[in-house]
Design a protein around this motif. Structure first.
Motif, PDB file in Angstrom:
ATOM      1  N   THR A   1      47.824  41.931-122.415  1.00 54.18           N
ATOM      2  CA  THR A   1      49.244  41.793-121.817  1.00 54.18           C
ATOM      3  C   THR A   1      50.529  42.359-122.287  1.00 54.18           C
ATOM      4  OG1 THR A   1      49.731  39.567-122.667  1.00 54.18           O
ATOM      5  CG2 THR A   1      48.190  39.538-120.482  1.00 54.18           C
ATOM      6  N   GLY A   2      50.433  42.462-123.864  1.00 57.12           N
ATOM      7  CA  GLY A   2      51.551  42.519-124.512  1.00 57.12           C
ATOM      8  C   GLY A   2      52.687  41.386-124.261  1.00 57.12           C
ATOM      9  N   LYS A   3      52.258  40.444-124.128  1.00 58.31           N
ATOM     10  CA  LYS A   3      53.160  39.118-123.914  1.00 58.31           C
ATOM     11  C   LYS A   3      52.807  38.114-124.774  1.00 58.31           C
ATOM     12  CE  LYS A   3      54.384  40.236-119.209  1.00 58.31           C
ATOM     13  NZ  LYS A   3      54.318  39.980-117.872  1.00 58.31           N
ATOM     14  N   VAL A   4      53.734  37.311-125.056  1.00 62.56           N
ATOM     15  CA  VAL A   4      53.523  36.025-125.806  1.00 62.56           C
ATOM     16  C   VAL A   4      52.933  34.870-124.855  1.00 62.56           C
ATOM     17  CG1 VAL A   4      54.524  34.096-127.215  1.00 62.56           C
ATOM     18  CG2 VAL A   4      55.622  36.221-127.344  1.00 62.56           C
ATOM     19  N   ILE A   5      51.573  34.404-125.488  1.00 60.38           N
ATOM     20  CA  ILE A   5      50.639  33.735-124.585  1.00 60.38           C
ATOM     21  C   ILE A   5      50.689  32.426-125.021  1.00 60.38           C
ATOM     22  CG2 ILE A   5      48.350  33.355-123.896  1.00 60.38           C
ATOM     23  CD1 ILE A   5      49.919  35.697-122.563  1.00 60.38           C
ATOM     24  N   SER A   6      50.723  31.492-124.118  1.00 64.63           N
ATOM     25  CA  SER A   6      50.553  30.059-124.338  1.00 64.63           C
ATOM     26  C   SER A   6      49.044  29.483-124.321  1.00 64.63           C
ATOM     27  CB  SER A   6      51.200  29.194-123.290  1.00 64.63           C
ATOM     28  OG  SER A   6      50.937  27.896-123.378  1.00 64.63           O
ATOM     29  N   PRO A   7      48.748  28.897-125.196  1.00 62.33           N
ATOM     30  CA  PRO A   7      47.068  28.285-125.436  1.00 62.33           C
ATOM     31  C   PRO A   7      46.695  27.251-124.169  1.00 62.33           C
ATOM     32  CG  PRO A   7      48.278  27.150-127.093  1.00 62.33           C
ATOM     33  CD  PRO A   7      49.422  28.234-126.514  1.00 62.33           C
ATOM     34  N   ARG A   8      47.546  27.190-123.114  1.00 60.65           N
ATOM     35  CA  ARG A   8      47.283  26.225-121.982  1.00 60.65           C
ATOM     36  C   ARG A   8      47.344  27.038-120.667  1.00 60.65           C
ATOM     37  NH1 ARG A   8      50.632  21.212-123.149  1.00 60.65           N
ATOM     38  NH2 ARG A   8      51.834  22.557-123.905  1.00 60.65           N
ATOM     39  N   ALA A   9      46.718  26.870-119.976  1.00 58.45           N
ATOM     40  CA  ALA A   9      46.626  27.563-118.692  1.00 58.45           C
ATOM     41  C   ALA A   9      47.382  26.719-117.547  1.00 58.45           C
ATOM     42  CB  ALA A   9      45.514  28.020-117.969  1.00 58.45           C
ATOM     43  N   LEU A  10      48.846  26.598-117.808  1.00 53.20           N
ATOM     44  CA  LEU A  10      49.538  25.551-116.840  1.00 53.20           C
ATOM     45  C   LEU A  10      50.258  26.140-115.641  1.00 53.20           C
ATOM     46  CD1 LEU A  10      51.008  23.598-119.911  1.00 53.20           C
ATOM     47  CD2 LEU A  10      49.212  22.998-118.387  1.00 53.20           C
ATOM     48  N   GLN A  11      50.089  27.442-115.589  1.00 52.88           N
ATOM     49  CA  GLN A  11      50.934  28.234-114.511  1.00 52.88           C
ATOM     50  C   GLN A  11      49.789  28.490-113.397  1.00 52.88           C
ATOM     51  OE1 GLN A  11      52.917  31.180-116.530  1.00 52.88           O
ATOM     52  NE2 GLN A  11      54.352  29.843-117.698  1.00 52.88           N
ATOM     53  N   GLU A  12      50.281  29.005-112.075  1.00 49.84           N
ATOM     54  CA  GLU A  12      49.477  29.502-111.125  1.00 49.84           C
ATOM     55  C   GLU A  12      49.166  30.910-111.722  1.00 49.84           C
ATOM     56  OE1 GLU A  12      49.265  29.825-106.438  1.00 49.84           O
ATOM     57  OE2 GLU A  12      51.191  30.010-107.212  1.00 49.84           O
ATOM     58  N   HIS A  13      49.661  31.794-112.410  1.00 51.47           N
ATOM     59  CA  HIS A  13      49.430  32.975-113.086  1.00 51.47           C
ATOM     60  C   HIS A  13      48.931  32.793-114.212  1.00 51.47           C
ATOM     61  CE1 HIS A  13      50.849  37.006-114.695  1.00 51.47           C
ATOM     62  NE2 HIS A  13      49.417  37.164-114.421  1.00 51.47           N
ATOM     63  N   TRP A  14      47.412  32.780-114.608  1.00 53.52           N
ATOM     64  CA  TRP A  14      47.019  32.511-115.871  1.00 53.52           C
ATOM     65  C   TRP A  14      45.863  33.610-116.201  1.00 53.52           C
ATOM     66  CZ3 TRP A  14      41.678  30.447-116.086  1.00 53.52           C
ATOM     67  CH2 TRP A  14      41.369  30.181-114.525  1.00 53.52           C
ATOM     68  N   PHE A  15      45.258  33.545-117.295  1.00 52.98           N
ATOM     69  CA  PHE A  15      44.111  34.354-117.981  1.00 52.98           C
ATOM     70  C   PHE A  15      43.080  33.690-118.237  1.00 52.98           C
ATOM     71  CE2 PHE A  15      48.433  36.244-118.635  1.00 52.98           C
ATOM     72  CZ  PHE A  15      48.187  37.590-117.863  1.00 52.98           C
ATOM     73  N   ARG A  16      41.868  34.281-117.987  1.00 55.66           N
ATOM     74  CA  ARG A  16      40.599  33.543-118.499  1.00 55.66           C
ATOM     75  C   ARG A  16      39.984  34.426-119.268  1.00 55.66           C
ATOM     76  NH1 ARG A  16      37.453  32.555-113.565  1.00 55.66           N
ATOM     77  NH2 ARG A  16      37.336  34.552-113.381  1.00 55.66           N
ATOM     78  N   VAL A  17      39.615  34.047-120.501  1.00 55.55           N
ATOM     79  CA  VAL A  17      39.146  34.985-121.472  1.00 55.55           C
ATOM     80  C   VAL A  17      37.522  34.514-122.053  1.00 55.55           C
ATOM     81  CG1 VAL A  17      39.436  36.047-123.844  1.00 55.55           C
ATOM     82  CG2 VAL A  17      41.433  35.400-122.640  1.00 55.55           C
ATOM     83  N   THR A  18      36.815  35.464-121.888  1.00 59.91           N
ATOM     84  CA  THR A  18      35.418  34.879-122.037  1.00 59.91           C
ATOM     85  C   THR A  18      34.835  35.876-123.219  1.00 59.91           C
ATOM     86  OG1 THR A  18      34.761  34.642-119.557  1.00 59.91           O
ATOM     87  CG2 THR A  18      32.992  34.775-121.001  1.00 59.91           C
ATOM     88  N   ASP A  19      34.098  34.990-124.263  1.00 61.66           N
ATOM     89  CA  ASP A  19      33.674  35.840-125.460  1.00 61.66           C
ATOM     90  C   ASP A  19      32.297  36.149-125.211  1.00 61.66           C
ATOM     91  OD1 ASP A  19      32.083  33.471-126.054  1.00 61.66           O
ATOM     92  OD2 ASP A  19      33.634  32.696-127.605  1.00 61.66           O
ATOM     93  N   GLU A  20      31.653  36.780-126.205  1.00 58.50           N
ATOM     94  CA  GLU A  20      30.197  37.181-125.926  1.00 58.50           C
ATOM     95  C   GLU A  20      29.150  36.268-125.837  1.00 58.50           C
ATOM     96  OE1 GLU A  20      30.618  41.479-128.431  1.00 58.50           O
ATOM     97  OE2 GLU A  20      30.495  39.713-129.802  1.00 58.50           O
ATOM     98  N   SER A  21      29.440  35.127-126.349  1.00 57.68           N
ATOM     99  CA  SER A  21      28.801  33.838-126.287  1.00 57.68           C
ATOM    100  C   SER A  21      28.898  33.474-124.808  1.00 57.68           C
ATOM    101  CB  SER A  21      28.820  33.035-127.231  1.00 57.68           C
ATOM    102  OG  SER A  21      30.167  32.210-127.092  1.00 57.68           O
ATOM    103  N   GLY A  22      29.879  33.507-123.994  1.00 56.81           N
ATOM    104  CA  GLY A  22      29.905  32.961-122.779  1.00 56.81           C
ATOM    105  C   GLY A  22      31.079  31.794-122.833  1.00 56.81           C
ATOM    106  N   THR A  23      31.561  31.555-124.132  1.00 49.30           N
ATOM    107  CA  THR A  23      32.502  30.611-124.048  1.00 49.30           C
ATOM    108  C   THR A  23      34.061  30.848-123.250  1.00 49.30           C
ATOM    109  OG1 THR A  23      31.818  29.773-126.232  1.00 49.30           O
ATOM    110  CG2 THR A  23      33.833  29.012-125.705  1.00 49.30           C
ATOM    111  N   ILE A  24      34.459  30.267-122.589  1.00 51.16           N
ATOM    112  CA  ILE A  24      35.742  30.298-121.724  1.00 51.16           C
ATOM    113  C   ILE A  24      37.040  29.740-122.368  1.00 51.16           C
ATOM    114  CG2 ILE A  24      36.733  30.266-119.235  1.00 51.16           C
ATOM    115  CD1 ILE A  24      33.801  30.259-118.280  1.00 51.16           C
ATOM    116  N   HIS A  25      37.784  30.654-122.479  1.00 53.82           N
ATOM    117  CA  HIS A  25      39.348  30.126-122.848  1.00 53.82           C
ATOM    118  C   HIS A  25      40.214  30.534-121.798  1.00 53.82           C
ATOM    119  CE1 HIS A  25      37.713  30.175-126.966  1.00 53.82           C
ATOM    120  NE2 HIS A  25      37.012  31.471-126.822  1.00 53.82           N
ATOM    121  N   GLU A  26      41.311  29.289-121.627  1.00 54.52           N
ATOM    122  CA  GLU A  26      42.114  29.566-120.755  1.00 54.52           C
ATOM    123  C   GLU A  26      43.543  29.619-121.333  1.00 54.52           C
ATOM    124  OE1 GLU A  26      41.488  26.898-117.860  1.00 54.52           O
ATOM    125  OE2 GLU A  26      39.671  27.423-117.041  1.00 54.52           O
TER     126      GLU A  26
END
Length: 71
Positions: free
Chosen positions: A33-58
């Motif tokens: 994104t090139g932006k500063v990111i919050s470790p919580r998905a509290l907005q309607e516009h958010w990001f889901r990051v999935t690692d190689e093991s299948g763990t999901i981060h928001e």
């Protein structure tokens, strides 16, 4: 470094998907994104990051308060 899939969502709709090699999920989404990111998905516009093991981060864009410049 690991490979991450970064999905950009608006509500529940995926609007884009990218891949990034990074040391952790937060760095992956910041690299994409090139932006500063919050470790919580509290907005309607958010990001889901999935690692190689299948763990999901928001995450969401950090909504820092606007700076007030007064004379």
């Amino acid at each position: 470094m690991a490979r991450y899939r970064v999905d950009e969502l608006f509500g529940e709709d995926v609007v884009s998907t990218n891949e990034a090699d990074a040391d952790n999920a937060l760095q992956a989404v910041e690299d994409v994104t090139g932006k500063v990111i919050s470790p919580r998905a509290l907005q309607e516009h958010w990001f889901r990051v999935t690692d190689e093991s299948g763990t999901i981060h928001e995450f969401s864009v950090d909504a820092a308060p606007a700076k007030v410049f007064s004379k």
